[in-house]
Design an enzyme around this catalytic site. Sequence first.
Site, short mmCIF file in Angstrom:
data_model
loop_
_atom_site.label_atom_id
_atom_site.label_comp_id
_atom_site.label_asym_id
_atom_site.label_seq_id
_atom_site.Cartn_x
_atom_site.Cartn_y
_atom_site.Cartn_z
N MET A 179 35.04 21.66 0.72
CA MET A 179 36.05 20.99 1.52
C MET A 179 36.33 21.81 2.78
O MET A 179 36.62 23.00 2.68
CB MET A 179 37.34 20.82 0.74
CG MET A 179 37.16 20.05 -0.57
SD MET A 179 38.65 19.98 -1.54
CE MET A 179 39.60 18.84 -0.56
N CYS A 180 36.18 21.21 3.92
CA CYS A 180 36.43 21.82 5.22
C CYS A 180 35.24 22.67 5.67
O CYS A 180 34.41 23.10 4.87
CB CYS A 180 37.70 22.67 5.25
SG CYS A 180 39.17 21.84 4.65
N ARG A 181 35.16 22.90 6.95
CA ARG A 181 34.21 23.81 7.59
C ARG A 181 35.00 24.60 8.63
O ARG A 181 35.90 24.07 9.29
CB ARG A 181 33.08 23.07 8.28
CG ARG A 181 32.26 22.11 7.43
CD ARG A 181 31.15 22.82 6.66
NE ARG A 181 31.66 23.41 5.41
CZ ARG A 181 30.92 24.13 4.57
NH1 ARG A 181 29.65 24.39 4.85
NH2 ARG A 181 31.43 24.60 3.46
#
Length: 251
Positions: free
Chosen positions: A1-3
């Site tokens: 989840m997310c970068r």
Amino acid sequence: MCRHIAYIGPELPFGKVVLTPPHGLYRQSWAPRHQRHGTVNADGFGVGWYAPGDPVPARYRRSGPIWADEQLPDLGRVIRTGALLAAVRDATVAGADGEAAAAPFATGRYLFSHNGAVAGWPDSMAPLAAALPAGELLRLAARSDTAFLWALVHHRLAAGAEPGDALADTVAEVAAAAPGSRLNLLLTDGTGIAATTWGDSLHHLAAPGGGRVVASEPYDTSPHWTEVPDGTLLRATRTEVTLTPLKEPAT
């Protein structure tokens, strides 16, 4: 989840790090190549950067997907910086607090981001929340696991901890309280970068011109990217990177 991604080095338009690379953060919002959990990071984004001579960063954050923002390309073209931290978000809890929940979080000279999720959020963090001063909880920017992690990290920084130690100790504490959490944390003060790998990918690169990039995944196909092993604390300056194994959480 997310970068997420951080850069320190020669001054340049921030779009050259965030927007224009062929597999950069902009593209990672819909087509990440190394993301182990989730597929689309469209629940907000943010860029934080340091202006020359000013130790306190500025931020530009929005609650929608990065590709839908019409102002960002112009900002990325004209705003120059020697240090930045940027992120695209896949929310642990969809819709929680909108723009306020988008990284980077900031206090004083620091910018912070979290790639992952706290298992059992929010109930699993009740014992850790009870141990924080009430003022820290009242100042939470959003009702999200990332905002709470930032409160834990910042509490340690305010007590005098070195940035890398603040991240490492937070990972150990949260992993013990919430096994199975994914805790890739990223922190910069504009002069150095600290990061952890705990459940997702991280890479670093000695950028052309003497800069350093630390990112969830490579933004191009250069063979000079180095993957950071899981369970590692990274400390980086423009000229060197130090990797230290993270301690296993107490049982």
